[in-house]
Design a protein around this motif. Sequence first.
Motif, PDB file in Angstrom:
ATOM      1  N   LEU A 105       0.835  -1.207   0.000  1.00 33.27           N
ATOM      2  CA  LEU A 105       0.000   0.000   0.000  1.00 33.27           C
ATOM      3  C   LEU A 105       0.867   1.253   0.000  1.00 33.27           C
ATOM      4  CD1 LEU A 105      -2.749   1.340   0.144  1.00 33.27           C
ATOM      5  CD2 LEU A 105      -2.715   1.043   2.631  1.00 33.27           C
ATOM      6  N   GLU A 106       1.920   1.234   0.770  1.00 33.03           N
ATOM      7  CA  GLU A 106       2.832   2.389   0.804  1.00 33.03           C
ATOM      8  C   GLU A 106       3.465   2.615  -0.565  1.00 33.03           C
ATOM      9  OE1 GLU A 106       6.487   4.012   3.646  1.00 33.03           O
ATOM     10  OE2 GLU A 106       5.706   1.988   3.897  1.00 33.03           O
ATOM     11  N   LYS A 107       3.840   1.538  -1.227  1.00 34.70           N
ATOM     12  CA  LYS A 107       4.437   1.628  -2.565  1.00 34.70           C
ATOM     13  C   LYS A 107       3.420   2.167  -3.575  1.00 34.70           C
ATOM     14  CE  LYS A 107       6.195  -1.486  -6.156  1.00 34.70           C
ATOM     15  NZ  LYS A 107       6.493  -2.903  -6.477  1.00 34.70           N
ATOM     16  N   TRP A 108       2.182   1.689  -3.514  1.00 36.86           N
ATOM     17  CA  TRP A 108       1.151   2.134  -4.464  1.00 36.86           C
ATOM     18  C   TRP A 108       0.790   3.607  -4.226  1.00 36.86           C
ATOM     19  CZ3 TRP A 108      -2.070  -2.782  -3.030  1.00 36.86           C
ATOM     20  CH2 TRP A 108      -1.503  -3.896  -3.670  1.00 36.86           C
ATOM     21  N   ILE A 109       0.745   4.023  -2.981  1.00 32.46           N
ATOM     22  CA  ILE A 109       0.422   5.428  -2.670  1.00 32.46           C
ATOM     23  C   ILE A 109       1.501   6.350  -3.228  1.00 32.46           C
ATOM     24  CG2 ILE A 109       0.284   7.102  -0.781  1.00 32.46           C
ATOM     25  CD1 ILE A 109      -1.248   5.018   0.833  1.00 32.46           C
ATOM     26  N   ALA A 164       3.356   5.824  -5.786  1.00 31.74           N
ATOM     27  CA  ALA A 164       3.252   5.873  -7.250  1.00 31.74           C
ATOM     28  C   ALA A 164       2.031   6.661  -7.710  1.00 31.74           C
ATOM     29  CB  ALA A 164       3.192   4.455  -7.808  1.00 31.74           C
ATOM     30  N   ALA A 165       0.948   6.636  -6.913  1.00 30.34           N
ATOM     31  CA  ALA A 165      -0.306   7.288  -7.327  1.00 30.34           C
ATOM     32  C   ALA A 165      -0.380   8.752  -6.929  1.00 30.34           C
ATOM     33  CB  ALA A 165      -1.501   6.537  -6.738  1.00 30.34           C
ATOM     34  N   LYS A 166       0.505   9.199  -6.051  1.00 29.79           N
ATOM     35  CA  LYS A 166       0.443  10.580  -5.560  1.00 29.79           C
ATOM     36  C   LYS A 166       0.616  11.596  -6.683  1.00 29.79           C
ATOM     37  CE  LYS A 166       1.625  11.282  -0.719  1.00 29.79           C
ATOM     38  NZ  LYS A 166       2.707  11.647   0.222  1.00 29.79           N
ATOM     39  N   THR A 167       1.491  11.289  -7.601  1.00 36.72           N
ATOM     40  CA  THR A 167       1.807  12.244  -8.668  1.00 36.72           C
ATOM     41  C   THR A 167       0.584  12.534  -9.531  1.00 36.72           C
ATOM     42  OG1 THR A 167       4.055  11.352  -8.717  1.00 36.72           O
ATOM     43  CG2 THR A 167       3.391  12.746 -10.563  1.00 36.72           C
ATOM     44  N   ASP A 168      -0.053  11.463 -10.001  1.00 37.18           N
ATOM     45  CA  ASP A 168      -1.217  11.625 -10.880  1.00 37.18           C
ATOM     46  C   ASP A 168      -2.518  11.765 -10.109  1.00 37.18           C
ATOM     47  OD1 ASP A 168       0.539  11.300 -12.994  1.00 37.18           O
ATOM     48  OD2 ASP A 168       0.262   9.122 -13.025  1.00 37.18           O
ATOM     49  N   LYS A 169      -2.442  11.558  -8.787  1.00 31.19           N
ATOM     50  CA  LYS A 169      -3.626  11.634  -7.928  1.00 31.19           C
ATOM     51  C   LYS A 169      -4.732  10.689  -8.409  1.00 31.19           C
ATOM     52  CE  LYS A 169      -2.777  16.307  -6.250  1.00 31.19           C
ATOM     53  NZ  LYS A 169      -3.326  17.661  -6.054  1.00 31.19           N
ATOM     54  N   THR A 170      -4.320   9.455  -8.674  1.00 32.01           N
ATOM     55  CA  THR A 170      -5.265   8.412  -9.089  1.00 32.01           C
ATOM     56  C   THR A 170      -5.614   7.532  -7.891  1.00 32.01           C
ATOM     57  OG1 THR A 170      -3.383   7.018  -9.739  1.00 32.01           O
ATOM     58  CG2 THR A 170      -4.428   8.357 -11.463  1.00 32.01           C
ATOM     59  N   PRO A 171      -6.768   6.861  -7.924  1.00 29.24           N
ATOM     60  CA  PRO A 171      -7.154   5.992  -6.795  1.00 29.24           C
ATOM     61  C   PRO A 171      -6.157   4.849  -6.595  1.00 29.24           C
ATOM     62  CG  PRO A 171      -9.040   6.442  -8.212  1.00 29.24           C
ATOM     63  CD  PRO A 171      -7.835   6.948  -8.938  1.00 29.24           C
ATOM     64  N   VAL A 172      -5.995   4.489  -5.353  1.00 28.56           N
ATOM     65  CA  VAL A 172      -5.069   3.401  -4.994  1.00 28.56           C
ATOM     66  C   VAL A 172      -5.841   2.119  -4.728  1.00 28.56           C
ATOM     67  CG1 VAL A 172      -3.304   2.661  -3.362  1.00 28.56           C
ATOM     68  CG2 VAL A 172      -3.499   5.070  -3.972  1.00 28.56           C
ATOM     69  N   LEU A 173      -6.886   2.215  -3.915  1.00 30.55           N
ATOM     70  CA  LEU A 173      -7.688   1.058  -3.541  1.00 30.55           C
ATOM     71  C   LEU A 173      -9.150   1.470  -3.454  1.00 30.55           C
ATOM     72  CD1 LEU A 173      -5.594  -0.578  -0.635  1.00 30.55           C
ATOM     73  CD2 LEU A 173      -5.749  -1.391  -2.977  1.00 30.55           C
ATOM     74  N   PHE A 174     -10.009   0.461  -3.289  1.00 36.59           N
ATOM     75  CA  PHE A 174     -11.424   0.722  -3.071  1.00 36.59           C
ATOM     76  C   PHE A 174     -11.724   0.663  -1.571  1.00 36.59           C
ATOM     77  CE2 PHE A 174     -11.422  -0.676  -7.484  1.00 36.59           C
ATOM     78  CZ  PHE A 174     -12.250   0.277  -8.065  1.00 36.59           C
ATOM     79  N   HIS A 175     -12.721   1.425  -1.178  1.00 37.55           N
ATOM     80  CA  HIS A 175     -13.060   1.553   0.242  1.00 37.55           C
ATOM     81  C   HIS A 175     -13.455   0.200   0.862  1.00 37.55           C
ATOM     82  CE1 HIS A 175     -14.642   3.238   3.937  1.00 37.55           C
ATOM     83  NE2 HIS A 175     -15.772   2.565   3.734  1.00 37.55           N
ATOM     84  N   LYS A 176     -14.227  -0.601   0.133  1.00 37.78           N
ATOM     85  CA  LYS A 176     -14.735  -1.875   0.668  1.00 37.78           C
ATOM     86  C   LYS A 176     -13.594  -2.801   1.062  1.00 37.78           C
ATOM     87  CE  LYS A 176     -17.577  -5.275   1.550  1.00 37.78           C
ATOM     88  NZ  LYS A 176     -18.331  -5.278   2.823  1.00 37.78           N
ATOM     89  N   GLN A 177     -12.582  -2.874   0.218  1.00 38.48           N
ATOM     90  CA  GLN A 177     -11.468  -3.781   0.495  1.00 38.48           C
ATOM     91  C   GLN A 177     -10.630  -3.292   1.684  1.00 38.48           C
ATOM     92  OE1 GLN A 177     -12.446  -3.070  -2.902  1.00 38.48           O
ATOM     93  NE2 GLN A 177     -13.543  -4.971  -2.407  1.00 38.48           N
ATOM     94  N   MET A 178     -10.512  -1.988   1.814  1.00 32.59           N
ATOM     95  CA  MET A 178      -9.774  -1.449   2.959  1.00 32.59           C
ATOM     96  C   MET A 178     -10.534  -1.707   4.260  1.00 32.59           C
ATOM     97  SD  MET A 178      -8.089   2.052   1.470  1.00 32.59           S
ATOM     98  CE  MET A 178      -6.659   1.965   2.522  1.00 32.59           C
ATOM     99  N   GLU A 179     -11.855  -1.646   4.176  1.00 34.70           N
ATOM    100  CA  GLU A 179     -12.669  -1.922   5.358  1.00 34.70           C
ATOM    101  C   GLU A 179     -12.543  -3.395   5.772  1.00 34.70           C
ATOM    102  OE1 GLU A 179     -17.369  -1.619   6.747  1.00 34.70           O
ATOM    103  OE2 GLU A 179     -16.753  -1.004   4.730  1.00 34.70           O
ATOM    104  N   THR A 180     -12.588  -4.282   4.777  1.00 39.02           N
ATOM    105  CA  THR A 180     -12.434  -5.717   5.075  1.00 39.02           C
ATOM    106  C   THR A 180     -11.057  -6.002   5.655  1.00 39.02           C
ATOM    107  OG1 THR A 180     -13.931  -6.281   3.253  1.00 39.02           O
ATOM    108  CG2 THR A 180     -12.511  -8.037   4.070  1.00 39.02           C
TER     109      THR A 180
END
Length: 453
Positions: free
Chosen positions: A251-255, A257-273
């Motif tokens: 998750l830290e690695k994906w965040i 990479a996604a910070k620059t383009d400000k694209t979604p990293v994960l979906f809320h449901k999966q983070m909740e699970t």
Amino acid sequence: MQDVWENRWPTTVEDIPFGRLSVKMIDNFEKFGRSSVLDMEMLVNSMKNISTENIELIEDIVYRFRHSDDAFPVRDSIVNAIVRSYIDMDIAHRLVPFIKDKLGYGLLLDFYTANLLMNHFLEKNMTEEAAQVAYEMMFQEDFSHNLTNCMSMYCCVKRLQDIGDVQPEEDPSAPEEEDEWVRVNIVHRPVYDDHFDINKEHFRLGKSLYFLGQANVIPDENSSRKDLLNHSLQFVGLGLYNKFSKALDLLEKWIAAAKTDKTPVLFHKQMETFRNHLDWSPVRNPEEEELDLGQQTVQYQAKKLYLTEEEKAACVERFEKLVEEAKSFNGIADEDIYEHILNNIKGQIQNLQKDDIGIQRKKYQTWKTNMVDMYQKEMREEERRRKQKEIELKMAEMAEKEELILAHERKREILLARHKAPREKVKQKKEELDEDELEERMKSRKALIKKKK
């Protein structure tokens, strides 16, 4: 495809009835500890004509065959025939424990047979059984077959919908009764491999989702969205698998990479699970005294992989920080992706099925040719054994006759040799009598003469 399956048995190969063949195989196992591969092929072919009353006998023969020398390597044609026969008899659910017990029954599924079985369970709304087959394919760690990957993903996502947010059962507590100690030559240290030894379904499901997510199974035209879906399944999979530190590293690695383009990293449901399973995860006491080697079990070794209270608290804190960081650039998407994934995979399965059926048709023809070759080889071998036995019996009969003839011919020689053999002359020793004995003997003789007169 059904017509190819029904006509797969060569007309030149004898079709022995199940009753006669099963008796023959049981007799071979009892006498020799083995039965030929050809017998096993004939047996599974004869299953099309049996009732469910004979299933236990079939399973006993499969178990015996697995423990014979002829069972290696496992033939895909035998496994495929068994699975198809169970499906036709509508008792496919009995296969699940046998597929799990690889050493006992050796039902190692190839790609096509696994797809066939998963499809059957899904049609019957038997999601749990379908997922169990997907877990077994995950254990093989071969993700080269696209259709099997899609079928496994479909089964796992369906199962995730059922149990993803259900708290796993707690580990059973150790019995309080005293252990009975038995003297043994060697005390083996139990080993937990964190793969084949996994017995918790949440762990199996989580590891399957993680592997399938890594394999980029989910089809999607948009590559960035495809990555988002696969990342979400990897993350929730690691949560179910209780590999929280590894999930947070990703998750830290994906965040980042996604910070620059400000694209979604994960979906809320999966983070909740993920968070739920982090809260539910069992912990270990690092200061707990280790059991004696004789008391340790595989599950005892498995518990050593649990987080400590401190490690769990650190993971919770780290997770909260990463969630806040992702929220800062709208990196968490709020969408239910499960139905989207299932619909996409269903379309992909329909596209891949035609090619898979074509490949399997060719396999059936190959198995048919191999069966003819095996049958002819077995017949030649049986003819060779029959002739060898005839020769051995004839040689034994000739040896017996030769012995009788030689004995008759030498009987006269033996008798003649017996008469011609020199004999030692036996010299009789004269008795030496003293005077009293001599006088007594003379008196006895005179008395005998008088009586005769």
